[in-house]
Scaffold this motif. Structure first.
Motif, PDB file in Angstrom:
ATOM      1  N   ASP A 162       0.767  -1.058   0.382  1.00 38.56           N
ATOM      2  CA  ASP A 162      -0.474  -0.217  -0.074  1.00 38.56           C
ATOM      3  C   ASP A 162       0.827   1.309   0.032  1.00 38.56           C
ATOM      4  O   ASP A 162       1.528   1.306   0.907  1.00 38.56           O
ATOM      5  N   LEU A 165       1.540   3.621   3.402  1.00 48.42           N
ATOM      6  CA  LEU A 165       1.927   3.012   4.353  1.00 48.42           C
ATOM      7  C   LEU A 165       3.255   3.473   5.496  1.00 48.42           C
ATOM      8  O   LEU A 165       2.926   3.978   6.673  1.00 48.42           O
ATOM      9  N   LEU A 170       4.431   7.395   9.663  1.00 52.02           N
ATOM     10  CA  LEU A 170       4.616   8.707  10.077  1.00 52.02           C
ATOM     11  C   LEU A 170       3.430   9.795  10.562  1.00 52.02           C
ATOM     12  O   LEU A 170       4.204  10.154  11.765  1.00 52.02           O
ATOM     13  N   ASP A 171       2.149   9.304  10.211  1.00 52.47           N
ATOM     14  CA  ASP A 171       1.296   9.774  10.917  1.00 52.47           C
ATOM     15  C   ASP A 171       1.201   8.970  12.327  1.00 52.47           C
ATOM     16  O   ASP A 171       0.556   9.806  12.845  1.00 52.47           O
ATOM     17  N   GLY A 173       3.638   8.391  14.534  1.00 56.27           N
ATOM     18  CA  GLY A 173       4.216   9.242  15.072  1.00 56.27           C
ATOM     19  C   GLY A 173       5.959   8.855  14.859  1.00 56.27           C
ATOM     20  O   GLY A 173       6.422   8.933  15.447  1.00 56.27           O
TER      21      GLY A 173
ATOM     22  N   PHE B  15       2.500  20.059  -8.409  1.00 51.28           N
ATOM     23  CA  PHE B  15       3.615  19.135  -9.188  1.00 51.28           C
ATOM     24  C   PHE B  15       4.299  19.040 -10.506  1.00 51.28           C
ATOM     25  O   PHE B  15       3.267  19.034 -11.621  1.00 51.28           O
ATOM     26  N   ARG B  49      -3.311  15.993   2.085  1.00 56.39           N
ATOM     27  CA  ARG B  49      -1.465  15.810   2.861  1.00 56.39           C
ATOM     28  C   ARG B  49      -0.812  16.826   3.426  1.00 56.39           C
ATOM     29  O   ARG B  49      -0.118  16.738   4.031  1.00 56.39           O
ATOM     30  N   GLY B  53       0.971  17.831   6.838  1.00 54.23           N
ATOM     31  CA  GLY B  53       2.390  17.260   6.684  1.00 54.23           C
ATOM     32  C   GLY B  53       3.093  16.271   5.665  1.00 54.23           C
ATOM     33  O   GLY B  53       4.116  16.529   5.987  1.00 54.23           O
ATOM     34  N   PHE B  54       2.318  16.441   4.733  1.00 53.76           N
ATOM     35  CA  PHE B  54       2.813  14.485   3.317  1.00 53.76           C
ATOM     36  C   PHE B  54       3.586  15.640   2.638  1.00 53.76           C
ATOM     37  O   PHE B  54       4.529  15.511   1.927  1.00 53.76           O
ATOM     38  N   GLU B  55       2.959  16.750   2.216  1.00 52.31           N
ATOM     39  CA  GLU B  55       3.270  17.781   1.650  1.00 52.31           C
ATOM     40  C   GLU B  55       3.624  18.571   2.237  1.00 52.31           C
ATOM     41  O   GLU B  55       2.559  19.046   2.841  1.00 52.31           O
ATOM     42  N   THR B  56       4.779  20.221   1.828  1.00 54.68           N
ATOM     43  CA  THR B  56       4.455  21.317   2.148  1.00 54.68           C
ATOM     44  C   THR B  56       4.412  22.294   0.995  1.00 54.68           C
ATOM     45  O   THR B  56       4.722  21.598  -0.039  1.00 54.68           O
ATOM     46  N   GLU B  73       6.938  18.221  11.018  1.00 49.91           N
ATOM     47  CA  GLU B  73       6.724  17.035  10.749  1.00 49.91           C
ATOM     48  C   GLU B  73       5.648  16.472  10.589  1.00 49.91           C
ATOM     49  O   GLU B  73       4.656  16.460  12.165  1.00 49.91           O
ATOM     50  N   PRO B  74       4.614  14.911   9.558  1.00 45.61           N
ATOM     51  CA  PRO B  74       3.601  14.291  10.623  1.00 45.61           C
ATOM     52  C   PRO B  74       3.791  14.079  11.612  1.00 45.61           C
ATOM     53  O   PRO B  74       3.050  14.043  12.543  1.00 45.61           O
ATOM     54  N   ASN B  75       5.210  13.324  12.245  1.00 46.10           N
ATOM     55  CA  ASN B  75       5.048  12.534  13.774  1.00 46.10           C
ATOM     56  C   ASN B  75       5.041  14.186  15.015  1.00 46.10           C
ATOM     57  O   ASN B  75       4.851  13.318  15.740  1.00 46.10           O
ATOM     58  N   ASN B  80      -4.305  12.808  13.225  1.00 44.85           N
ATOM     59  CA  ASN B  80      -3.804  11.231  12.022  1.00 44.85           C
ATOM     60  C   ASN B  80      -4.692  11.569  11.198  1.00 44.85           C
ATOM     61  O   ASN B  80      -6.008  12.199  10.722  1.00 44.85           O
ATOM     62  N   THR B  81      -4.404  10.509  10.379  1.00 44.81           N
ATOM     63  CA  THR B  81      -4.792  10.423   8.614  1.00 44.81           C
ATOM     64  C   THR B  81      -5.502   8.671   8.994  1.00 44.81           C
ATOM     65  O   THR B  81      -4.935   7.243   9.217  1.00 44.81           O
ATOM     66  N   PHE B  83      -5.556   6.237   5.378  1.00 48.22           N
ATOM     67  CA  PHE B  83      -5.974   6.655   4.248  1.00 48.22           C
ATOM     68  C   PHE B  83      -6.551   5.681   3.159  1.00 48.22           C
ATOM     69  O   PHE B  83      -7.592   5.177   3.889  1.00 48.22           O
ATOM     70  N   GLN B  84      -6.812   6.637   2.111  1.00 50.19           N
ATOM     71  CA  GLN B  84      -7.417   5.603   1.318  1.00 50.19           C
ATOM     72  C   GLN B  84      -7.688   4.319   1.518  1.00 50.19           C
ATOM     73  O   GLN B  84      -8.724   4.083   1.354  1.00 50.19           O
ATOM     74  N   ARG B  85      -6.077   3.681   1.000  1.00 48.10           N
ATOM     75  CA  ARG B  85      -6.831   2.208   0.944  1.00 48.10           C
ATOM     76  C   ARG B  85      -6.038   1.859   2.180  1.00 48.10           C
ATOM     77  O   ARG B  85      -5.454   0.628   2.393  1.00 48.10           O
ATOM     78  N   ALA B  87      -3.989   1.885   3.914  1.00 49.06           N
ATOM     79  CA  ALA B  87      -2.836   1.346   5.194  1.00 49.06           C
ATOM     80  C   ALA B  87      -2.583   0.525   6.370  1.00 49.06           C
ATOM     81  O   ALA B  87      -1.609   0.868   7.310  1.00 49.06           O
TER      82      ALA B  87
END
Lengths: 270, 348, 278
Positions: A162, A165, A170-171, A173, B15, B49, B53-56, B73-75, B80-81, B83-85, B87
């Protein structure tokens, strides 16, 4: 001709070809196994059964150094190539499609290149850098041709993951590096293992590249053998015994892996 | 007045030279269920995103609780996210998936067990802890993904088309459950979808987007009843859209006729788009009607019939519980309050 | 994901050092009279290409092309039916037989060559065991048989991996559309396995073309191949003699490299990232 007889014909033909393939591939193996128990130094003829070459293998130190060299290089090169290859694969996989394809072409150059060319290329680099040929250059060379195999076997696993993942970790933590270790690495472990196995077998059996990068002093089993059968004085049938042990070991490993897989499958079904 | 939690101001993102978000401004309130709605490729996932925090962003600022977090950073974000599939980590069982975030933050063992079990109960997966994630159904995996996120007690939960992979029935069930969960947990949900029905059902606020821009922000009722332009009207629900002219306040002209309406504040003779929802037409005897046409096709849709009527070569779509036969001459009427007049869409 | 890209940076550096740099040097040596070990002034020249006119080299190229070509053809003609047969067996049996076909590759190449020497020697140890007395040592046939036995698994494996993944539904669809056995094979199965065949050809042809121990031992040195030329140019003559042979060896290696890359790029048309190479 009915469909059934046609099918039977195809099967018979296929089975014959397969039998021929096995015969051609296993003939030398059978001969090696026979030579390893032949009570004769020169082996011009069959002179009776013996196990003394096996005993020799452990008792005398003729082959001790080459075997140790081979094993040490194979183990170290596999470890390094596996770590490097895994991270390289993760990096390449994250690239966009065109660049990824380009990187994979680069990666596969050592795989498709004739070994002799790879050997010469490495020899050139080492002599330019002024390295003395020996253990270190052989190790670097083996890491070099091991890496592409690791990358090649990790890549398809990464593609099946996926894509989120890593971000999920990261999400939740993880830092960037620990996310790789915790979310990606465990899920491509089978690919990493397969790659490591490839790298190990390539290394342990390598002749050509070691021949070009080892210089005159350092020898692994293959280069020692090459020198020994050339001179034929220092050759000992213990080499056959060594090979027989490796062969039986791989057969045992395959049986073990297969039986474990079957056991696992049965458990899953339950 | 609710407290603002997240503020996106002047966000730009491209992008490979393609603009995905331009001059994007949005504020999200605490405890809000906000939905980013738009066709695929409109930039909604990128927006999510960026919040995660996955994209700046290339330009602009993201602020959470008044603090600018562009470089966090995301962490390091209390977000919290889902995700689509999903993850979900294939190498971990359900319990360990949910416990992942807590383990990273080194929460005490007993506390982890307590919180994971509590959360699994909340998503109705009690007792599923030792199961491998690959053995779960799509709906169950979805729940694990939500549990894995909310167990960390984030301030914001980002959901990226979380119901996309589920079948219709399950999707509808999950819509109610998600809404319910959001109420009980008191977490802000930022939800991304291209499904207008989903957006209308769950959201407190809908952000309609297209081509990296916000077209309209409002409650579900607002965006459905008072679409700001042709795109919104078309994207949310089915619409009959006519080009017309605003004669004066409360009087609009389209299709060569003048109609009373409830809209005002346009310039005299300003070109406008007029929206009439298919369910807002009524059949009347042709002799008494301003609009008269012939039934061209008729499809039974369960709750209603979808009838296409041809009026002077133009097709009108009508949803009604009454039936007519193909070829019937019919008259159409519409209540002035159901005629919605919009500024002419400059982008279209 | 984007952030993981930086792991690819050391990869590029690593590959540059070990592939790009030596390739450039090979190029330079091939087209100049520079002496790698003595240094000094140099001039660009095409004189190295004269090596391709030397009788020994011409014979070697002729032998290599003929033997490697025959080996590849034989491996394909034997290997394809084997792969097809294995792919039709129950999955587990097929996989086990496939891995058994690969296991011999774990055995030392040199010892396998020595074993063939024994087989091809008349009145030998092999005769004592089997009653067969074969006198082939020093002939091209011996080299051919040795090479086929050596490289056959490299042909079978990639073809098997492709065929094994082939959707059986496609065969049924073709039959449904009226194709007979031959048509099913020629129009559906074979085209779909072309990528595996190409990988197999690469994995067989290139090593066969460049092998130097096998022809030296089974051919008793009577049948020189390109590999022997490179080996002697770069390894044997270098130790005592003129730098010129290094440049010539470089040119021959470079030509082989170009050949292998061309073949590989051809294969990538079927398999972009070379996954069937494994």
């Amino acid at each position: 001709m009915t469909a059934r007889t046609r099918k039977r014909l195809y099967q018979t033909v296929g089975a014959c070809f397969t039998a021929a393939a096995f015969l051609s591939v296993y003939t030398p193996i059978a001969v090696i196994l026979a030579l390893s128990v032949n009570d004769s130094l020169k082996a011009y003829a069959w002179e009776g059964f013996t196990l003394r070459w096996y005993a020799d293998l452990f008792a005398t130190d003729v082959m001790h150094d080459p075997i140790m060299n081979t094993l040490l290089v194979a183990i170290l090169a596999t470890l390094i190539a596996t770590v490097l290859g895994t991270f390289f694969a993760i990096g390449i996989h994250a690239l966009d499609k065109t660049r990824r394809t380009r990187m994979m072409v680069l990666n596969n150059v050592p795989v498709v290149n004739p070994e002799i060319v790879t050997g010469i290329s490495l020899l050139i680099v080492f002599s330019l850098l002024g390295f003395t040929l020996g253990f270190h250059t052989v190790l670097i060379a083996h890491v070099f041709f091991g890496v592409p195999y690791v990358v090649l076997s990790v890549m398809p696993r990464l593609k099946k993951l996926d894509p989120n993942l890593y971000e999920a970790a990261l999400d939740l933590g993880c830092t960037r590096f620990s996310a790789v270790l915790r979310a990606i690495v465990p899920n491509v472990a089978t690919g990493i293992l397969a790659g490591a196995l490839m790298a190990f077998t390539m290394s342990i059996d390598d002749f050509v590249i070691t021949y070009f990068t080892s210089g005159s002093e350092y020898m692994n089993v293959s280069t020692w053998l090459y020198a020994a059968i050339g001179r034929s004085r220092s050759f000992t049938p213990a080499a056959y015994a060594y090979n027989a042990i490796i062969f039986l070991f791989t057969i045992a490993a395959i049986i073990f892996i297969n039986s474990r897989k079957e056991k696992k499958e049965r458990e899953v079904r339950r | 007045m609710a407290k603002t939690l997240i503020t996106l101001s002047g966000i730009e993102k491209s992008f490979d030279g393609v603009k995905v978000l331009s001059d994007f401004n949005l504020s999200i309130d605490e405890n809000e269920f906000i939905t980013l709605l738009g066709p695929s490729g409109c930039g909604k996932t990128t927006c999510l995103r960026i919040i995660g925090g996955f994209e700046t962003p290339d330009a602009g600022t993201v602020a959470i609780d008044g603090r600018i977090v562009n470089d966090l950073e995301p962490n390091q974000r209390q977000i919290n996210t889902c995700f689509q599939r999903y993850a979900l980590f294939p190498h971990l069982d359900v319990f360990e998936n949910v416990a992942f975030g807590l383990r990273i933050r080194k929460v005490e063992k007993a506390e982890i067990v307590r919180r994971v079990e509590e959360t699994l109960r909340l998503v109705k997966l009690e007792g599923y802890g030792p199961r491998a994630v690959s053995t779960l159904s799509g709906g169950q995996q979805q729940r694990v993904a939500i549990a894995r996120a909310i167990v960390n007690r984030p301030k914001v939960l980002l959901l990226d088309e979380p119901l996309g992979a589920l079948d219709l029935k399950l999707r509808q069930e999950m819509q109610y459950e998600l809404k319910e969960m959001q109420r009980t947990l008191g977490i802000t949900f930022v939800y991304v979808t291209h499904d207008q029905e989903e957006a209308l059902t769950m959201s407190d606020k809908i952000v309609v987007m297209n081509q990296g821009r916000i077209l309209q922000v409002g409650t579900p009722e607002d965006v459905y009843n008072e679409p700001k332009n042709r795109f919104v009207a078309n994207f949310i629900g089915e619409s009959n859209i006519f080009e017309g002219v605003m004669r004066e306040d409360y009087l609009v002209s389209f299709c060569g006729r003048e109609f009373k309406c409830v809209d005002r504040g346009f310039a005299a003779d300003e070109p406008v788009d007029v929206v009439i929802r298919p369910e807002d037409f009524d059949f009347v005897p042709p002799s008494k009607a301003k609009i008269v046409g012939v039934v061209d096709s008729l499809v039974f849709r369960g709750v209603h019939y979808e009838i296409n009527v041809i009026v002077e070569g133009r097709e009108y779509t009508i949803h009604t519980t009454k039936t007519r036969s193909i070829g019937d001459r019919v008259g159409l009427a519409v209540d002035p309050s159901l005629i919605h007049v919009m500024k002419r869409d400059v982008h279209a | 994901m984007r952030r993981l890209r930086r792991y690819a940076i050391p990869f590029v550096a690593w590959m540059a050092v070990f592939i790009v740099v030596p390739t450039l040097i090979l190029l330079f040596l091939s087209f100049s009279d520079y002496s790698l070990y003595d240094g000094g002034p140099f001039a660009f020249t095409f004189a190295r290409f004269e090596i391709f006119a030397a009788p020994l080299v011409l014979t070697a190229i002729g032998n290599s092309v003929a033997l490697a070509g025959a080996t590849t053809a034989a491996c394909f003609l034997i290997g394809y039916p084997v792969a097809l047969y294995l792919s039709h067996l129950p999955e587990k049996t097929g996989k086990i037989l496939m891995s058994l076909l690969i296991v011999p590759l774990w055995s030392n190449m040199l010892l396998r060559i020595v074993a063939w020497e024994k087989v091809f020697t008349p009145d030998s140890f092999f005769t004592d065991l089997t009653g067969l007395s074969i006198d082939l040592l020093g002939s091209k046939t011996a080299i051919l048989v040795g090479m086929v036995a050596m490289y056959l698994p490299f042909m079978v494996f990639p073809i098997y991996s492709v065929l094994e993944k082939l959707d059986r539904g496609l065969v049924e669809a073709a039959r449904d559309l009226g194709a007979d056995d031959a048509q099913v094979f020629l129009r559906v199965i074979f085209p779909l396995s072309a990528g595996g065949v190409l990988s197999g050809v690469i994995m067989t042809l290139l090593p066969a073309l460049t092998s130097f121990v096998l022809p030296a031992r089974l051919g008793l040195g009577r049948v020189p191949l390109i590999g022997n030329v490179i080996e002697s140019k770069l390894m044997k003559e270098v130790l005592g003699s003129s730098g010129r042979s290094i440049n010539e060896g470089a040119l021959v290696s470079l030509s082989l490299m170009v050949l292998s890359i061309v073949l590989y790029i051809l294969a990538t048309r079927f398999d972009r990232e070379g996954e069937t190479l494994l």
